[in-house]
Design a protein around this motif. Sequence first.
Motif, PDB file in Angstrom:
ATOM      1  N   TRP A  98      22.692 -10.662 -27.182  1.00 23.27           N
ATOM      2  CA  TRP A  98      21.261 -10.569 -26.888  1.00 23.27           C
ATOM      3  C   TRP A  98      20.850 -11.421 -25.685  1.00 23.27           C
ATOM      4  O   TRP A  98      19.687 -11.441 -25.302  1.00 23.27           O
ATOM      5  N   ARG A  99      21.823 -12.102 -25.084  1.00 27.21           N
ATOM      6  CA  ARG A  99      21.522 -12.916 -23.893  1.00 27.21           C
ATOM      7  C   ARG A  99      22.166 -12.271 -22.663  1.00 27.21           C
ATOM      8  O   ARG A  99      23.261 -11.718 -22.747  1.00 27.21           O
ATOM      9  N   THR A 100      21.498 -12.386 -21.530  1.00 27.42           N
ATOM     10  CA  THR A 100      22.069 -11.853 -20.298  1.00 27.42           C
ATOM     11  C   THR A 100      23.293 -12.667 -19.885  1.00 27.42           C
ATOM     12  O   THR A 100      23.549 -13.745 -20.440  1.00 27.42           O
ATOM     13  N   VAL A 101      24.026 -12.141 -18.916  1.00 30.05           N
ATOM     14  CA  VAL A 101      25.192 -12.852 -18.388  1.00 30.05           C
ATOM     15  C   VAL A 101      24.788 -14.249 -17.927  1.00 30.05           C
ATOM     16  O   VAL A 101      25.436 -15.251 -18.270  1.00 30.05           O
ATOM     17  N   GLN A 143      27.034  -4.184 -21.565  1.00 32.77           N
ATOM     18  CA  GLN A 143      27.028  -3.355 -20.358  1.00 32.77           C
ATOM     19  C   GLN A 143      28.223  -3.646 -19.453  1.00 32.77           C
ATOM     20  O   GLN A 143      28.373  -3.020 -18.410  1.00 32.77           O
ATOM     21  N   LEU A 144      29.071  -4.592 -19.850  1.00 33.25           N
ATOM     22  CA  LEU A 144      30.196  -5.017 -19.020  1.00 33.25           C
ATOM     23  C   LEU A 144      31.523  -4.535 -19.600  1.00 33.25           C
ATOM     24  O   LEU A 144      31.656  -4.349 -20.807  1.00 33.25           O
ATOM     25  N   SER A 145      32.515  -4.381 -18.725  1.00 30.21           N
ATOM     26  CA  SER A 145      33.875  -4.098 -19.183  1.00 30.21           C
ATOM     27  C   SER A 145      34.457  -5.334 -19.853  1.00 30.21           C
ATOM     28  O   SER A 145      33.935  -6.452 -19.710  1.00 30.21           O
ATOM     29  N   GLY A 146      35.579  -5.149 -20.560  1.00 31.27           N
ATOM     30  CA  GLY A 146      36.232  -6.285 -21.210  1.00 31.27           C
ATOM     31  C   GLY A 146      36.649  -7.350 -20.214  1.00 31.27           C
ATOM     32  O   GLY A 146      36.513  -8.561 -20.472  1.00 31.27           O
ATOM     33  N   VAL A 152      33.045 -13.810 -17.449  1.00 31.99           N
ATOM     34  CA  VAL A 152      31.834 -14.554 -17.802  1.00 31.99           C
ATOM     35  C   VAL A 152      32.199 -15.764 -18.663  1.00 31.99           C
ATOM     36  O   VAL A 152      31.682 -16.870 -18.476  1.00 31.99           O
ATOM     37  N   ALA A 153      33.118 -15.560 -19.629  1.00 38.21           N
ATOM     38  CA  ALA A 153      33.543 -16.659 -20.499  1.00 38.21           C
ATOM     39  C   ALA A 153      34.227 -17.762 -19.703  1.00 38.21           C
ATOM     40  O   ALA A 153      34.035 -18.958 -19.975  1.00 38.21           O
ATOM     41  N   ILE A 154      35.027 -17.375 -18.714  1.00 38.67           N
ATOM     42  CA  ILE A 154      35.690 -18.376 -17.869  1.00 38.67           C
ATOM     43  C   ILE A 154      34.646 -19.118 -17.027  1.00 38.67           C
ATOM     44  O   ILE A 154      34.687 -20.353 -16.902  1.00 38.67           O
TER      45      ILE A 154
END
Length: 266
Positions: A98-101, A143-146, A152-154
Amino acid sequence: METAQPHAGVYIEDVSKSFGPEGARTLVLNHVSLSIKMGEFVSVIGPSGCGKSTLLKTVAGLIEADSGTVKVDGMTVKAATKNKMIGLVPQSPALLPWRTVLDNVRLPMTVNPKANANRNLRDPREILESFGLGAALDKYPGQLSGGMQQRVAIARAFVFDPSVLLMDEPFSALDEMNRDAQRLGLLDFWQSNRKAVMFVTHSVPEAIMLSDRIVVMGAHPGHIAEIIDVPLPRPRTIDVYATDEFRDLEGRVRETLREVMGQKSA
């Protein structure tokens, strides 16, 4: 507050760890010693059950060793985590849908803002742009690929500009083409932000492409069987896969893995 000591990077000495009830405990790590210098990228590889992730979680402060010493930049793990000196990237991106990138990467900064007041915080927008995610700031994880989710996590792990980055098979859920793209992206970013990296993987090519050294672990109980230097020049590009040096290293790592998988005990 503890101050940094000469042991920069990660310093692990004689660490052992067991799990299970008293009287029936299983030894998972057996007197493991390893150091990772600042600016050094070290991969840890080995058969399932050899304690790779347990070792990483011990450095991250998620698991406490039964015996031995773990230091991060000369500090205890507890002090290092308090000072946000450790960046952790798990297997799953663990993004809030529910949060944006941008808001996902900002999240660590919003937790206990008073304690973060005097920390060296990096601009989340700048980090995301450096990972090629400048156009995805306002998108949601779904909305993003894996591969993009993992980037994003990195990026989130770099918000506090940590001294040490711990990565637990972050690309394992991706197909090989995506893994290759993410490896090269990580290399590009790391080469301009030389952290001490401990990277757990099951992939031999991945370990060679990324690393300065490869730690091969054996199981039953978990121990370091061999440490293999990777003398390939940096910066590295996809062309390195086709070199004789790469193929020779791959053969050596695979042979070492075959040897440790044939061992019944340490």
